[in-house]
Design a protein around this motif. Structure first.
Motif, short mmCIF file in Angstrom:
data_model
loop_
_atom_site.label_atom_id
_atom_site.label_comp_id
_atom_site.label_asym_id
_atom_site.label_seq_id
_atom_site.Cartn_x
_atom_site.Cartn_y
_atom_site.Cartn_z
N ALA A 252 -12.89 54.05 29.09
CA ALA A 252 -14.15 53.89 29.81
C ALA A 252 -14.73 55.25 30.20
O ALA A 252 -15.95 55.47 30.13
CB ALA A 252 -13.93 53.02 31.05
N GLU A 253 -13.84 56.17 30.63
CA GLU A 253 -14.31 57.51 31.01
C GLU A 253 -14.86 58.25 29.79
O GLU A 253 -15.90 58.93 29.88
CB GLU A 253 -13.15 58.30 31.62
N GLN A 254 -14.17 58.09 28.65
CA GLN A 254 -14.67 58.72 27.43
C GLN A 254 -16.03 58.15 27.03
O GLN A 254 -16.93 58.90 26.63
CB GLN A 254 -13.66 58.53 26.30
N GLN A 255 -16.14 56.82 27.14
CA GLN A 255 -17.42 56.20 26.80
C GLN A 255 -18.53 56.65 27.75
O GLN A 255 -19.67 56.87 27.33
CB GLN A 255 -17.27 54.67 26.85
N ARG A 256 -18.17 56.77 29.05
CA ARG A 256 -19.17 57.23 30.03
C ARG A 256 -19.61 58.66 29.71
O ARG A 256 -20.82 58.97 29.73
CB ARG A 256 -18.58 57.16 31.43
N GLN A 257 -18.63 59.52 29.42
CA GLN A 257 -18.97 60.90 29.09
C GLN A 257 -19.80 60.98 27.80
O GLN A 257 -20.75 61.77 27.71
CB GLN A 257 -17.69 61.72 28.95
N GLU B 259 -4.44 52.16 32.28
CA GLU B 259 -4.75 53.58 32.18
C GLU B 259 -5.51 53.89 30.89
O GLU B 259 -6.45 54.71 30.88
CB GLU B 259 -3.46 54.41 32.26
N GLN B 260 -5.10 53.24 29.79
CA GLN B 260 -5.80 53.45 28.52
C GLN B 260 -7.25 52.97 28.62
O GLN B 260 -8.17 53.65 28.13
CB GLN B 260 -5.07 52.71 27.39
N ASN B 261 -7.44 51.81 29.25
CA ASN B 261 -8.81 51.30 29.41
C ASN B 261 -9.65 52.22 30.28
O ASN B 261 -10.84 52.43 30.01
CB ASN B 261 -8.76 49.89 30.03
N GLU B 262 -9.02 52.75 31.34
CA GLU B 262 -9.75 53.68 32.21
C GLU B 262 -10.12 54.96 31.46
O GLU B 262 -11.24 55.46 31.61
CB GLU B 262 -8.89 54.01 33.44
#
Length: 238
Positions: free
Chosen positions: A144-149, A138-141
């Protein structure tokens, strides 16, 4: 192994093996029968039973006074704790088996309890491991979402910057093109206009105008190259 039957004059009992016959304390006149015999015989008539026969002592007679009586301890030698020696050993063996079985049961229960404890601890550790894995996933997801945003934000900002710069380049090109056209017109006029000027003044004016035209062309070329590069970058962002 032979099995023997005994008769007490009223009824028969058995079958018994040699060890059990020894416990019965048979005498030479005890009726005995085993499979294969046509009829009952006394124990004294059967060879293999000779060692089991109980010897009856002769009638007691007064002994000379000088002879000391035989110690009673010898009579009791064949008994232990009030039991016949063989019976005592059998009882002792039986008790030992019971105690051994009880101890083995305790050890087995302890082993089962220990295994159950280990299995329970392993199950807890497995659950904790799965929960930890889920948390990491969940932390990685989330990361990853933060990096994508963040990447999308940077891309939007870069796109806005490119569009803004393209607008500026467009205006600068128009301005430089206007200046270039004016400089060309001035150069044309300078070449044709000859009144109230010396040849040296005319040459200096033409040189200035040519330098300005060259500079404006260079600026336009730089702006054109920058515009092309920004357009390519803008296409890649799409």
């Amino acid at each position: 192994m032979k099995k023997y039957y005994l008769h007490n004059g009223v009824e028969s009992s058995g079958p018994f093996d040699l060890t059990e016959l020894e416990m019965k304390q048979i005498t030479a006149t005890t009726p005995v029968w085993f499979s294969g015999m046509p009829d009952w015989k006394t124990a004294a008539e059967i060879d293999e039973l000779q060692i089991l026969l109980k010897v009856s002592p002769p009638p007691f007679k007064s002994l000379p006074t000088e002879l000391e009586p035989e110690p009673k301890e010898k009579v009791k030698k064949t008994k232990l704790m009030g039991l016949h020696k063989n019976t005592f050993y059998l009882v002792l063996l039986f008790v030992s088996l019971i105690i051994g079985s009880f101890v083995l049961n305790i050890l087995e229960e302890n082993r089962k309890a220990e295994l159950s404890k280990i299995n329970h601890q392993t199950e807890i550790e497995n659950r904790q491991f799965l929960l930890k894995e889920r948390e990491i996933k969940e932390q990685n997801e989330r990361l990853a979402e933060q990096q994508r945003q963040e990447a999308e934000r940077i891309a939007r900002e870069r796109k806005d910057t490119i569009n803004k710069r393209l607008s500026e380049i467009k205006i600068e090109k128009i301005e430089n093109q206007t200046l270039l056209d004016e400089a060309k017109n001035k150069l044309l006029k300078a070449n044709n206009f000859q009144f109230f000027r010396t040849a040296d003044e005319k040459s200096k004016e033409i040189n200035v105008l040519q330098t300005e035209i060259s500079h404006l062309k260079s600026e336009l070329e730089i702006l054109e190259n920058e515009q092309n590069q920004l357009n390519l970058e803008l296409e890649r962002t799409h």
